[in-house]
Structures are given as structure tokens and as C-alpha cells.
Design a protein around this motif. Structure first.
Motif, PDB file in Angstrom:
ATOM      1  N   ALA A 132       0.833  -1.206   0.000  1.00  0.00           N
ATOM      2  CA  ALA A 132       0.000   0.000   0.000  1.00  0.00           C
ATOM      3  C   ALA A 132       0.867   1.256   0.000  1.00  0.00           C
ATOM      4  O   ALA A 132       0.577   2.222  -0.713  1.00  0.00           O
ATOM      5  CB  ALA A 132      -0.932  -0.009   1.202  1.00  0.00           C
ATOM      6  N   ALA A 133       1.944   1.248   0.780  1.00  0.00           N
ATOM      7  CA  ALA A 133       2.841   2.407   0.829  1.00  0.00           C
ATOM      8  C   ALA A 133       3.558   2.606  -0.503  1.00  0.00           C
ATOM      9  O   ALA A 133       3.741   3.748  -0.961  1.00  0.00           O
ATOM     10  CB  ALA A 133       3.855   2.226   1.956  1.00  0.00           C
ATOM     11  N   THR A 134       3.960   1.513  -1.138  1.00  0.00           N
ATOM     12  CA  THR A 134       4.645   1.605  -2.423  1.00  0.00           C
ATOM     13  C   THR A 134       3.712   2.142  -3.498  1.00  0.00           C
ATOM     14  O   THR A 134       4.125   2.942  -4.351  1.00  0.00           O
ATOM     15  CB  THR A 134       5.190   0.224  -2.826  1.00  0.00           C
ATOM     16  OG1 THR A 134       6.041  -0.275  -1.786  1.00  0.00           O
ATOM     17  CG2 THR A 134       5.991   0.308  -4.109  1.00  0.00           C
ATOM     18  N   ILE A 135       2.451   1.729  -3.463  1.00  0.00           N
ATOM     19  CA  ILE A 135       1.475   2.236  -4.428  1.00  0.00           C
ATOM     20  C   ILE A 135       1.253   3.736  -4.225  1.00  0.00           C
ATOM     21  O   ILE A 135       1.191   4.504  -5.191  1.00  0.00           O
ATOM     22  CB  ILE A 135       0.152   1.460  -4.302  1.00  0.00           C
ATOM     23  CG1 ILE A 135       0.328   0.017  -4.798  1.00  0.00           C
ATOM     24  CG2 ILE A 135      -0.959   2.152  -5.100  1.00  0.00           C
ATOM     25  CD1 ILE A 135      -0.868  -0.875  -4.541  1.00  0.00           C
ATOM     26  N   ARG A 136       1.139   4.160  -2.968  1.00  0.00           N
ATOM     27  CA  ARG A 136       0.972   5.591  -2.695  1.00  0.00           C
ATOM     28  C   ARG A 136       2.151   6.389  -3.231  1.00  0.00           C
ATOM     29  O   ARG A 136       1.996   7.471  -3.813  1.00  0.00           O
ATOM     30  CB  ARG A 136       0.812   5.833  -1.200  1.00  0.00           C
ATOM     31  CG  ARG A 136      -0.545   5.455  -0.635  1.00  0.00           C
ATOM     32  CD  ARG A 136      -0.756   6.048   0.746  1.00  0.00           C
ATOM     33  NE  ARG A 136       0.255   5.582   1.695  1.00  0.00           N
ATOM     34  CZ  ARG A 136       0.132   4.482   2.437  1.00  0.00           C
ATOM     35  NH1 ARG A 136      -0.944   3.722   2.330  1.00  0.00           N
ATOM     36  NH2 ARG A 136       1.077   4.140   3.281  1.00  0.00           N
ATOM     37  N   GLU A 137       3.350   5.881  -3.015  1.00  0.00           N
ATOM     38  CA  GLU A 137       4.555   6.571  -3.482  1.00  0.00           C
ATOM     39  C   GLU A 137       4.612   6.629  -5.002  1.00  0.00           C
ATOM     40  O   GLU A 137       5.034   7.635  -5.579  1.00  0.00           O
ATOM     41  CB  GLU A 137       5.797   5.857  -2.945  1.00  0.00           C
ATOM     42  CG  GLU A 137       7.105   6.542  -3.301  1.00  0.00           C
ATOM     43  CD  GLU A 137       8.308   5.829  -2.711  1.00  0.00           C
ATOM     44  OE1 GLU A 137       9.443   6.148  -3.128  1.00  0.00           O
ATOM     45  OE2 GLU A 137       8.131   4.968  -1.835  1.00  0.00           O
ATOM     46  N   ALA A 138       4.181   5.549  -5.666  1.00  0.00           N
ATOM     47  CA  ALA A 138       4.207   5.513  -7.135  1.00  0.00           C
ATOM     48  C   ALA A 138       3.216   6.508  -7.726  1.00  0.00           C
ATOM     49  O   ALA A 138       3.479   7.132  -8.762  1.00  0.00           O
ATOM     50  CB  ALA A 138       3.895   4.102  -7.627  1.00  0.00           C
ATOM     51  N   GLY A 139       2.068   6.681  -7.078  1.00  0.00           N
ATOM     52  CA  GLY A 139       1.070   7.651  -7.526  1.00  0.00           C
ATOM     53  C   GLY A 139       0.319   7.209  -8.768  1.00  0.00           C
ATOM     54  O   GLY A 139       0.646   6.201  -9.406  1.00  0.00           O
ATOM     55  N   GLY A 140      -0.708   7.948  -9.090  1.00  0.00           N
ATOM     56  CA  GLY A 140      -1.511   7.676 -10.274  1.00  0.00           C
ATOM     57  C   GLY A 140      -2.700   6.775  -9.986  1.00  0.00           C
ATOM     58  O   GLY A 140      -2.804   6.161  -8.924  1.00  0.00           O
ATOM     59  N   THR A 141      -3.613   6.728 -10.941  1.00  0.00           N
ATOM     60  CA  THR A 141      -4.781   5.851 -10.843  1.00  0.00           C
ATOM     61  C   THR A 141      -4.319   4.396 -10.857  1.00  0.00           C
ATOM     62  O   THR A 141      -3.587   3.986 -11.749  1.00  0.00           O
ATOM     63  CB  THR A 141      -5.732   6.107 -12.020  1.00  0.00           C
ATOM     64  OG1 THR A 141      -6.173   7.459 -11.972  1.00  0.00           O
ATOM     65  CG2 THR A 141      -6.927   5.170 -11.962  1.00  0.00           C
ATOM     66  N   THR A 142      -4.751   3.633  -9.872  1.00  0.00           N
ATOM     67  CA  THR A 142      -4.245   2.269  -9.702  1.00  0.00           C
ATOM     68  C   THR A 142      -5.367   1.236  -9.787  1.00  0.00           C
ATOM     69  O   THR A 142      -6.437   1.426  -9.218  1.00  0.00           O
ATOM     70  CB  THR A 142      -3.539   2.120  -8.347  1.00  0.00           C
ATOM     71  OG1 THR A 142      -2.485   3.080  -8.258  1.00  0.00           O
ATOM     72  CG2 THR A 142      -2.957   0.736  -8.177  1.00  0.00           C
ATOM     73  N   ILE A 143      -5.083   0.155 -10.503  1.00  0.00           N
ATOM     74  CA  ILE A 143      -5.909  -1.046 -10.426  1.00  0.00           C
ATOM     75  C   ILE A 143      -4.974  -2.184 -10.056  1.00  0.00           C
ATOM     76  O   ILE A 143      -3.831  -2.223 -10.514  1.00  0.00           O
ATOM     77  CB  ILE A 143      -6.652  -1.352 -11.742  1.00  0.00           C
ATOM     78  CG1 ILE A 143      -5.667  -1.513 -12.901  1.00  0.00           C
ATOM     79  CG2 ILE A 143      -7.678  -0.286 -12.057  1.00  0.00           C
ATOM     80  CD1 ILE A 143      -6.315  -2.029 -14.176  1.00  0.00           C
ATOM     81  N   PHE A 144      -5.417  -3.057  -9.184  1.00  0.00           N
ATOM     82  CA  PHE A 144      -4.540  -4.183  -8.875  1.00  0.00           C
ATOM     83  C   PHE A 144      -5.339  -5.410  -8.505  1.00  0.00           C
ATOM     84  O   PHE A 144      -6.498  -5.336  -8.085  1.00  0.00           O
ATOM     85  CB  PHE A 144      -3.485  -3.834  -7.829  1.00  0.00           C
ATOM     86  CG  PHE A 144      -3.958  -3.594  -6.430  1.00  0.00           C
ATOM     87  CD1 PHE A 144      -3.989  -4.620  -5.508  1.00  0.00           C
ATOM     88  CD2 PHE A 144      -4.318  -2.318  -6.033  1.00  0.00           C
ATOM     89  CE1 PHE A 144      -4.381  -4.385  -4.203  1.00  0.00           C
ATOM     90  CE2 PHE A 144      -4.708  -2.070  -4.733  1.00  0.00           C
ATOM     91  CZ  PHE A 144      -4.742  -3.111  -3.810  1.00  0.00           C
ATOM     92  N   GLY A 145      -4.674  -6.545  -8.721  1.00  0.00           N
ATOM     93  CA  GLY A 145      -5.309  -7.821  -8.453  1.00  0.00           C
ATOM     94  C   GLY A 145      -4.331  -8.757  -7.801  1.00  0.00           C
ATOM     95  O   GLY A 145      -3.121  -8.614  -7.950  1.00  0.00           O
ATOM     96  N   GLY A 146      -4.866  -9.728  -7.069  1.00  0.00           N
ATOM     97  CA  GLY A 146      -3.966 -10.678  -6.447  1.00  0.00           C
ATOM     98  C   GLY A 146      -4.669 -11.775  -5.688  1.00  0.00           C
ATOM     99  O   GLY A 146      -5.877 -11.740  -5.466  1.00  0.00           O
TER     100      GLY A 146
END
Length: 222
Positions: A132-146
Motif C-alpha cells: 500500500a505504501a509503495t502504491i501511494r509513493e508511485a502515484g496515479g490511478t491504480t488497479i490491482f489484483g492478487g
């Protein structure tokens, strides 16, 4: 705004019927496929490329760099950048991580993220927090699956779902296992700025031969 067909699928290390696996992917025709337990060791590049070809897709990210998570895309999707994330290793446990791909479709950018969290209850929360922290740092509209390896009541699931839309929140159909469906442990999430217009857990004869997980499918408008 563009609509994406998105699939998350644990392919169980390609140990089952590979022809059926390719059939499942081709029939779903996703724009983005998050694959867990994808090739990550010897000849992983060739094996990931073959998985993509069998489903009529292109390799975008992951494999060894994603610690067994791979992101495949359709010709609609442009991949600008790709990288992997490694979770801290607990001695005696399985090394896990995530795959990232910065993409665009119809000139609209988005970040695709795929992961497979630990089966161990004590490891998952920290992995989810780091992701979650890495996604916040990367920024932008995010979609993810897992493959989250827990149901929506777990703390790791709640961390990943926080401020996001759980595509299957209103559909509690189990995603594991195909022989004894009992738990929804596979997930697709999208930023609140996106709209999930459909979601389903796919069950066909080919699915029953291709893996021990059901693939999950969503249509998401960016």
C-alpha cells in the motif's frame, strides 16, 4: 473514458492443463491480466512469454522480478515502465513480492499492480502495508489484483481495500478451490476514481482443468 477488461488468476505454476489455461484467457480476452504463481525460475522469460502467447496477450511485467507475479496486457494497452517489489523474507518462508506496470489505454494513464500475499497470518499484514505504501509513493490511478490468501475480514485485505473499490464486494462467490469452493481469497481493487461496471467469478469446464483457483473478471472504467 476508457473501459478495461481485467482478470486476476492464480495459474498454479502452470502445473495443470496448459491448453485449458490458454483457452480460459483467450475466452475472457482481458486487457490486463494479473497472474499469480507465474514462472519465476529457470527460463522464466520464455515461460512468461509463452503464457502470454497462449492467451493472445503480451508480457508487460513480472516473472522473476515480481517473484512469481506477472502482468500481461492486450494490444490496446501501452506499457511505459515496469518493475518489481520484493517483500522482506522471513527465514524458512516463501519469498514473495509484487509486479508493477505503468500503462496507458487510449492515452489515459494507470498503474497496474499484481501480488500474491503469504499463507502465513503473521506475514500478510506487513506485506500489505508495504504494498500500500509503495502504491501511494508511485502515484496515479491504480488497479490491482492478487491472491490475498485471506478473506475480506482479514487485516491485509482491509489494508489493500482502504480507499479503494473491492470489485467483488457484493459478490461473495468463492474463488478457491475449484474442487471445493469455500473462500473468496482472490481480489480485484480499483481506485475510487474508477467505476467497476461488472464483476464475476468464472467457472467453465476449461477453468476446472486449468488451475486450482477460479479466475475473477471485472470491467473497470478509468
Amino acid at each position: 473514458m476508457p473501459k478495461l477488461r481485467v482478470v486476476s488468476y492464480n495459474v498454479r505454476g502452470l502445473k495443470d492443463d496448459r491448453a485449458a489455461l490458454g483457452e480460459v484467457i483467450r475466452d475472457l480476452a482481458p486487457d490486463v491480466l494479473f497472474a499469480q504463481e507465474a514462472p519465476r525460475r529457470f527460463r522464466w522469460r520464455h515461460k512468461c512469454a509463452e503464457l502470454a502467447r497462449s492467451g493472445g496477450m503480451l508480457y508487460a511485467s513480472g516473472g522473476l522480478p515480481g517473484l512469481g507475479n506477472a502482468i500481461l496486457v492486450s494490444m490496446r494497452v501501452t506499457v511505459e515502465e515496469a518493475w518489481g517489489l520484493r517483500y522482506p523474507l522471513t527465514p524458512g518462508r516463501h519469498l514473495r513480492g509484487a509486479a508493477f506496470a505503468r500503462c496507458s489505454v487510449a492515452k489515459v494513464p494507470f498503474l497496474a499492480v499484481g501480488t500474491h500475499l503469504a499463507t502465513d497470518d503473521t506475514e500478510r499484514p506487513a506485506q500489505a502495508a508495504l504494498l500500500a505504501a509503495t502504491i501511494r509513493e508511485a502515484g496515479g490511478t491504480t488497479i490491482f489484483g492478487g491472491d490475498i490468501n485471506e478473506t475480506e475480514g482479514g487485516s491485509a485485505w482491509r489494508t489493500l481495500a482502504d480507499t479503494r473499490t473491492d470489485a467483488g464486494a457484493t459478490n461473495q462467490t468463492p474463488t478457491f478451490s475449484v474442487t471445493n469452493p469455500s473462500r473468496r481469497i482472490d481480489a480485484l481493487f480499483a481506485d475510487k476514481t474508477c467505476t467497476v461496471t461488472s464483476y464475476s467469478v468464472i467457472d467453465t469446464p476449461a477453468v476446472r482443468r486449468a488451475s486450482d483457483h477460479f479466475p475473477i473478471y471485472a470491467e473497470i472504467t478509468l
